[in-house]
Design an enzyme around this catalytic site. Structure first.
Site, PDB file in Angstrom:
ATOM      1  N   GLY A  52       1.595  -0.929  -0.169  1.00  0.00           N
ATOM      2  CA  GLY A  52      -0.264  -0.305   0.424  1.00  0.00           C
ATOM      3  C   GLY A  52       0.710   1.574   0.559  1.00  0.00           C
ATOM      4  O   GLY A  52       1.555   1.158   1.044  1.00  0.00           O
ATOM      5  N   ASP A 238      -1.034   4.655  -6.497  1.00  0.00           N
ATOM      6  CA  ASP A 238      -0.017   4.315  -6.077  1.00  0.00           C
ATOM      7  C   ASP A 238       1.270   5.868  -6.943  1.00  0.00           C
ATOM      8  O   ASP A 238       2.013   6.282  -6.002  1.00  0.00           O
ATOM      9  CB  ASP A 238       0.534   3.425  -6.963  1.00  0.00           C
ATOM     10  CG  ASP A 238       0.624   2.324  -5.982  1.00  0.00           C
ATOM     11  OD1 ASP A 238      -0.698   1.341  -6.060  1.00  0.00           O
ATOM     12  OD2 ASP A 238       0.469   2.115  -5.111  1.00  0.00           O
TER      13      ASP A 238
END
Ligand code: MRU
Length: 352
Positions: A52, A238
């Site tokens: 993550g 991201d």
């Protein structure tokens, strides 16, 4: 975040040791792992013990602090810092937060006049990155919650919750905030092959938070949207390019195209540390390709009670394992940051 009533952060540092929740074995086992050197911490990022974008960034910040703490108090200090930064840089290529954190801690250390001062500055910078991650995500929750009406049905992809950050999360923070405000929210969580961040981690989080939800296969969400069962899509990011294109977990792009086709709002939630102002558009975002075995096998709890993997594909089969895709800005309704909601084409205003 609270797990079984106990407050945790996803990753933290105690003295020189980086500690984190092992996300590779959740939800079947809850383990806190310890990483004593920057090489060990780098390995934890590569091996998805932590994953993550936000959590990767916070971990890289702590790893970089370890680099500075471990570097010799000699003329080789700066070379050791540069080498350690390289080790951390090579772990995962797509999440911008990794590079943001390595750079920020390196700059803090190099600005110091003495080695002891550099060590203190590096630790302080790493702690600041983690604190800002937490406060940014809490603000994203407040801005995003206003987009959720009572009874909202949300579709999300991968895991962009507390486990993907230090706490709170990006895409799931609006859900948690709205639920705390008393709204009823239902979440469809894409299972997200091959690592199953949706069926393992998002479902684990939503269960802990008492949020009603259903896991759906990655192939199901288009049909759910077509049947009118989704009011809004919220995903994480991201890396966000300067023109508002967004890299996120593989499969995000097709959800965005379907949402656009059906007129369903599609939001991206991310702190400004995910914005790469030097990256002009999505074509310039490096996309990670991971090991074939992650697709050829499925990992999970075996009937024996042990954690293991089972082979899905025939012997000799090959796989292509692209970890991320790019959603063009034109499919994105808005980007929810800690500074408010921006049109994708205006995202650089969030970092100006
Ligand atoms: O491969 P992962 O699990 O690190 O990928 C995570 C995602 O793609 C998330 O959706 C993304 O990081 C946004 S939330 C920080």
């Amino acid at each position: 975040m609270k797990i079984n009533g106990v407050h945790y952060r996803t990753v933290w540092m105690e003295k020189t040791v980086v500690k984190m929740i092992n996300q590779a074995v959740l939800p079947h086992f809850f383990r806190i792992e310890e990483f004593k050197t920057h090489q060990e911490t780098a390995r934890a990022i590569t091996d998805m013990i932590v994953r993550g974008a936000g959590a990767i960034g916070a971990t890289a910040g702590y790893g970089m602090a370890q680099v500075v703490l471990e570097a010799p108090d000699t003329s080789a200090f700066l070379d050791a810092v540069a080498a350690g930064a390289q080790t951390l840089t090579r772990t995962r290529p797509t999440a911008q937060n990794l590079f943001y954190a390595i750079d920020r801690v390196s700059v803090a250390a190099k600005a110091a006049r003495t080695v002891p001062e550099a060590r203190a500055s590096a630790v302080q910078a790493a702690e600041q990155i983690a604190e800002e991650d937490l406060s940014s995500c809490a603000s994203i929750g407040c801005h995003g919650a206003s987009l959720l009406k009572d009874g909202a049905r949300v579709l999300t992809h991968c895991n962009a919750g507390w486990l993907a950050f230090v706490d709170w999360g990006s895409a799931l923070a609006p859900v948690y905030t709205a639920v705390r405000e008393g709204k009823r929210v239902f979440v469809y969580a894409d299972e997200t092959r091959p690592w199953n961040q949706g069926s393992r981690l998002t479902s684990f989080e939503l269960g802990n938070e008492g949020v009603s939800h259903a896991i759906v296969t990655d192939n199901a969400s288009g049909f759910l949207m077509q049947r009118g069962q989704v009011d809004i899509v919220i995903v994480g990011a991201d890396r966000i390019a300067a023109n508002g294109d967004v890299a996120n977990k593989i499969g995000t792009y097709e959800k965005a195209v379907v949402a656009h086709e059906l007129g369903i709002p599609f939001y991206v939630a991310a702190p400004t540390s995910t914005i790469d102002r030097n990256c002009p558009n999505g074509d310039a975002i490096p996309i990670e390709e991971r090991a074939e075995d992650e697709v050829l096998y499925c990992r999970g709890l075996l009937d024996s009670g042990e954690f293991g993997r089972v082979r899905l594909a025939p012997p000799g089969a090959r796989a292509c394992n692209l970890a991320f895709d790019v959603t063009p800005a034109r499919y994105i309704t808005g980007i929810i940051t800690q500074k408010g909601v921006f049109a994708p084409g205006e995202i650089l205003q969030a970092v100006s």
